[in-house]
Every structure is written in C-alpha cells, then in structure tokens.
Scaffold this motif. Structure first.
Motif, PDB file in Angstrom:
ATOM      1  N   GLU A  13      73.555  55.200 -12.738  1.00 16.05           N
ATOM      2  CA  GLU A  13      73.038  55.756 -13.974  1.00 16.05           C
ATOM      3  C   GLU A  13      71.870  56.690 -13.691  1.00 16.05           C
ATOM      4  O   GLU A  13      71.776  57.781 -14.270  1.00 16.05           O
ATOM      5  CB  GLU A  13      72.611  54.627 -14.907  1.00 16.05           C
ATOM      6  N   SER A  14      70.996  56.254 -12.781  1.00 12.88           N
ATOM      7  CA  SER A  14      69.827  57.082 -12.457  1.00 12.88           C
ATOM      8  C   SER A  14      70.255  58.385 -11.782  1.00 12.88           C
ATOM      9  O   SER A  14      69.589  59.408 -11.902  1.00 12.88           O
ATOM     10  CB  SER A  14      68.857  56.306 -11.578  1.00 12.88           C
ATOM     11  N   LEU A  15      71.406  58.354 -11.085  1.00 14.36           N
ATOM     12  CA  LEU A  15      71.921  59.591 -10.487  1.00 14.36           C
ATOM     13  C   LEU A  15      72.319  60.575 -11.590  1.00 14.36           C
ATOM     14  O   LEU A  15      71.944  61.758 -11.552  1.00 14.36           O
ATOM     15  CB  LEU A  15      73.135  59.292  -9.590  1.00 14.36           C
ATOM     16  N   LEU A  16      73.049  60.064 -12.587  1.00 14.50           N
ATOM     17  CA  LEU A  16      73.504  60.920 -13.680  1.00 14.50           C
ATOM     18  C   LEU A  16      72.300  61.467 -14.460  1.00 14.50           C
ATOM     19  O   LEU A  16      72.262  62.652 -14.819  1.00 14.50           O
ATOM     20  CB  LEU A  16      74.458  60.151 -14.591  1.00 14.50           C
ATOM     21  N   ASP A  17      71.313  60.600 -14.667  1.00 17.92           N
ATOM     22  CA  ASP A  17      70.039  61.004 -15.299  1.00 17.92           C
ATOM     23  C   ASP A  17      69.403  62.166 -14.553  1.00 17.92           C
ATOM     24  O   ASP A  17      68.993  63.157 -15.145  1.00 17.92           O
ATOM     25  CB  ASP A  17      69.054  59.832 -15.232  1.00 17.92           C
ATOM     26  N   ARG A  18      69.310  61.996 -13.221  1.00 16.86           N
ATOM     27  CA  ARG A  18      68.667  63.018 -12.391  1.00 16.86           C
ATOM     28  C   ARG A  18      69.412  64.342 -12.471  1.00 16.86           C
ATOM     29  O   ARG A  18      68.812  65.407 -12.574  1.00 16.86           O
ATOM     30  CB  ARG A  18      68.636  62.573 -10.917  1.00 16.86           C
ATOM     31  N   ILE A  19      70.751  64.245 -12.375  1.00 23.20           N
ATOM     32  CA  ILE A  19      71.576  65.458 -12.390  1.00 23.20           C
ATOM     33  C   ILE A  19      71.291  66.260 -13.656  1.00 23.20           C
ATOM     34  O   ILE A  19      71.148  67.486 -13.619  1.00 23.20           O
ATOM     35  CB  ILE A  19      73.076  65.083 -12.289  1.00 23.20           C
ATOM     36  N   GLU A  20      71.145  65.505 -14.760  1.00 27.30           N
ATOM     37  CA  GLU A  20      70.866  66.122 -16.057  1.00 27.30           C
ATOM     38  C   GLU A  20      69.466  66.736 -16.075  1.00 27.30           C
ATOM     39  O   GLU A  20      69.284  67.939 -16.268  1.00 27.30           O
ATOM     40  CB  GLU A  20      70.979  65.029 -17.134  1.00 27.30           C
ATOM     41  N   LYS A  21      68.471  65.879 -15.805  1.00 27.14           N
ATOM     42  CA  LYS A  21      67.063  66.275 -15.954  1.00 27.14           C
ATOM     43  C   LYS A  21      66.603  67.282 -14.916  1.00 27.14           C
ATOM     44  O   LYS A  21      65.816  68.176 -15.206  1.00 27.14           O
ATOM     45  CB  LYS A  21      66.160  65.035 -15.850  1.00 27.14           C
ATOM     46  N   GLU A  22      67.064  67.131 -13.689  1.00 26.49           N
ATOM     47  CA  GLU A  22      66.556  67.983 -12.618  1.00 26.49           C
ATOM     48  C   GLU A  22      67.414  69.245 -12.444  1.00 26.49           C
ATOM     49  O   GLU A  22      67.201  70.002 -11.506  1.00 26.49           O
ATOM     50  CB  GLU A  22      66.488  67.186 -11.304  1.00 26.49           C
ATOM     51  N   LYS A  23      68.366  69.426 -13.326  1.00 29.08           N
ATOM     52  CA  LYS A  23      69.257  70.595 -13.278  1.00 29.08           C
ATOM     53  C   LYS A  23      69.847  70.806 -11.889  1.00 29.08           C
ATOM     54  O   LYS A  23      69.724  71.870 -11.270  1.00 29.08           O
ATOM     55  CB  LYS A  23      68.506  71.858 -13.747  1.00 29.08           C
ATOM     56  N   ILE A  24      70.478  69.755 -11.404  1.00 28.34           N
ATOM     57  CA  ILE A  24      71.083  69.767 -10.071  1.00 28.34           C
ATOM     58  C   ILE A  24      72.289  70.710 -10.059  1.00 28.34           C
ATOM     59  O   ILE A  24      73.072  70.748 -11.011  1.00 28.34           O
ATOM     60  CB  ILE A  24      71.511  68.331  -9.688  1.00 28.34           C
ATOM     61  N   GLU A  25      72.435  71.472  -8.978  1.00 28.84           N
ATOM     62  CA  GLU A  25      73.543  72.428  -8.880  1.00 28.84           C
ATOM     63  C   GLU A  25      74.690  71.939  -7.985  1.00 28.84           C
ATOM     64  O   GLU A  25      75.832  72.345  -8.157  1.00 28.84           O
ATOM     65  CB  GLU A  25      73.015  73.778  -8.370  1.00 28.84           C
ATOM     66  N   GLU A  26      74.325  71.101  -6.971  1.00 32.15           N
ATOM     67  CA  GLU A  26      75.397  70.563  -6.113  1.00 32.15           C
ATOM     68  C   GLU A  26      75.163  69.088  -5.803  1.00 32.15           C
ATOM     69  O   GLU A  26      74.038  68.673  -5.501  1.00 32.15           O
ATOM     70  CB  GLU A  26      75.509  71.355  -4.799  1.00 32.15           C
ATOM     71  N   VAL A  27      76.235  68.315  -5.874  1.00 27.13           N
ATOM     72  CA  VAL A  27      76.182  66.905  -5.493  1.00 27.13           C
ATOM     73  C   VAL A  27      77.102  66.740  -4.288  1.00 27.13           C
ATOM     74  O   VAL A  27      78.295  67.036  -4.372  1.00 27.13           O
ATOM     75  CB  VAL A  27      76.641  66.000  -6.656  1.00 27.13           C
TER      76      VAL A  27
END
Lengths: 203, 203
Positions: B125-139
């Motif tokens: 869940e915290s990964l999905l949160d981060r992807i959203e909040k930190e505007k991640i471009e690549e996982v």
C-alpha cells in the motif's frame, strides 16, 4: 558505507571469526536483527565476560572460571592419572565421552623444532612438576598423530624414562564408521601393526 | 556442563545464527577468546545497539539508523524511479553495483496465496501511495524469479495498469560466469525467449 553503521560494525566483527567471509557475515548480521532481545543480551554479555571470566586453571592449564578448573577441583576424579593434550578444546572432547575419570594437562602447543617451538615453549615443566608432586601413576599422551605430536610424545617418554610411571599413548587406527576407501596408507599401516588378537580359544 | 558457563553461553548464542551447528559454534567461542579486546568491545556494543539503533526507513522501509534511510535522504538520487525489492538485503546488493541511482521500496515479503500471504500482508500500500504522491515515472520490479515473485510482479503491474508509469522487471537469463552444464532448463528457456539481436549491419 552501504549498511547503517551498527550493521556494518557487526559484519566486521563476524568476519573476524574463523571461516566466516563477507557474505556469511552479512547474513549473520541481518539475521541478528531478528533474534530475541534476551538472546542478544546474553550474546553481548557473554562476549564482555569472556576475557574477564575465563582464565587458565592453575594446575592443568585448562580453561576455567575459577583458579582451579571443575575437573581439578572435583574430588571424585582419579588424581593419579593425567591425560596430556594439546589444547583446551581436547579436554572437552574427552569429557564428552564421559568414560575417562582422571585429570588432564593442557600443553598449549606441541614441540616443533622447524617452527622454533622447543620443549620450554610449551607447558611441559609444570607437567613434570605435577607428576613429581602429585605422585602420578600413569601419563596418557593424547596428542595428534603428526610429526609434532610424535616428537612431543617421544620427548615426554624420554624424560620420564626410569621413573616408576606408566606412560601410554592413545591408539591410532581406522576410525569407527570410516569408509575403508578413504583411510590413508599410514593409518592402515599403523592399524595393521597394532592389530589385536581376537581368537576365541575353544578349550 | 562441560565448558565454563560463559563459554557455554556464547556457544549457545553462536548456535542461534543461521548455518552454525554445535561444532562450529564451539570453534567460534574458543576463537573469540583470542580476539583483541577492542574487537570484543565493538562486537558486544554492536549487538546491544542493533535493536536500539536500527529501524525501518519511513519512506522505503529499508534498514536505517534515522527516520529516513541514507538513500531516501540523498538529494542526488533520481527520485522518479523506484526499484521494488523483497528484503532490505536486496537494497544493499543493488547498491554494491553502484550503477543504480534511483530509490527503493522494500516489500518485506512476496505475495504467496498458498502460505496465506496476501497483498495486504506485504508493504504494498505504501508503494502505491508513494507512486501517487512522489509522481514516480518508472517502477522496476526486482524480486526473485519464483512463483511468489512472478505473482507479486503481476499484481503490481495490474494495479498500475492504465496509469502513465513505466513498469519494468529485471532481466532473467544465464548468469555471467555460469557453467552452461549447470544452468537449469527454465532459465535456458527464458534466456532463449528473451534473446537480444546482436547482428552488425554492414551498411
């Protein structure tokens, strides 16, 4: 530094132990994080106490928490027999069998002229002292069957020559459970030489 | 008890470590007697500090001495890329290479329905949160190539479907330096499937 400092320090410490490389030390340090607090406490305390608490027995030179080790201070042991060993570890090996009830003497090394290890460099004088003072009746030499071991055994038996003391050496031969394929030639030769008669006489 | 108590305690502690049996633990404990006092002090102190000092990074769940780990708090890292790993150990494996400059996310497990490990049991869940909040471009999914690993990778890619995020998985194939005799069939199959064109075009 890749790991946090405390983990890094712990890895370095584990690496000082025999046979532990970088990878194993890392695995151990990370695993240590999962250990129960009481184990960690005991672990740290044992390490701290180790050098403080463990000394050598004044009589036999074995590892001990007191001036005399638990074997020397045990009045039920046969105090007329001494088993001579190279290292403290060997004492515990014999103790594990549970059938030997005499005393020990730890030499802390073997005679090895090639490496400049002479009789005076190992704990031999105190052995001769003990044999004299404690009126020892049998000395069992239980050192490893190497050139150093044989030299040491020979030296001890030469020095005690003429005195009324039985000197014996532990038997060498094929170890129990060994696969005959892997027993070396020298061991086989010794085993053959020192063969035991098992003839059953009918009459 | 054969050994003095302190040595016995230490042997018991060494035995708690992974892959350490009775004999090795004994050897380590006796060897510890010979270590320098400063190593012993550092060893004991690291063990005591371990649980106190080491926590999880609030952002990526990596091991850390501070609230944020040294990677998350490093402003020179590429904070648009997250490499998803199973355990903290994996972070250090990638860091050792030195060529990856993005961030990490430690799952602390993989999805494994057979062992009742569901998506909510790992740090997803915290990964999905981060992807959203930190505007991640690549996982980058860097978990082991097992059923659990594949399930986890599939789950993450399904959840992120439709979002404008590049999702990649580390390559599987024949490891460098491996003897072809010992490479398993599945790895060979994957290596064949994911073969790379190395044709050199003359014109």
């Amino acid at each position: 530094m890749l790991y946090p400092k405390t983990i890094n320090d712990l890895i370095e410490c584990y690496k000082k132990l025999p046979g532990i490389g970088e990878k194993t030390a890392e695995r151990m340090a990370l695993y240590s994080l999962e250990l129960d607090q009481e184990i960690i406490d005991l672990f740290a305390q044992s390490l701290i106490d180790l050098k403080k608490n463990i000394k050598r027995c004044k009589k036999c030179n074995n590892l001990s928490q007191d001036d005399l080790c638990s074997i020397c201070s045990n009045s039920n042991r046969n105090n007329k027999v001494i088993c001579v060993v190279e290292e403290p570890k060997n004492v515990f090996q014999f103790e594990k069998i549970g059938t030997y009830h005499g005393l020990y003497h730890v030499l802390d090394g073997l005679i090895c002229p090639l490496e400049n290890k002479n009789p005076e460099d190992i704990n031999l004088e105190s052995l001769l002292d003990r044999i004299e003072k404690e009126k020892i009746e049998e000395v069992i030499i239980a050192v490893k069957p190497s050139i150093e071991g044989e030299t040491t055994a020979l030296y001890i038996s030469k020095i005690l020559e003429g005195k009324d003391i039985k000197i014996s050496k532990i038997a060498h031969g094929v170890p129990i459970g060994a696969d005959m394929d892997y027993v070396d030639a020298l061991t086989l030769e010794l085993a053959l030489e020192e063969r035991k008669d098992i003839t059953s006489h009918a009459e």
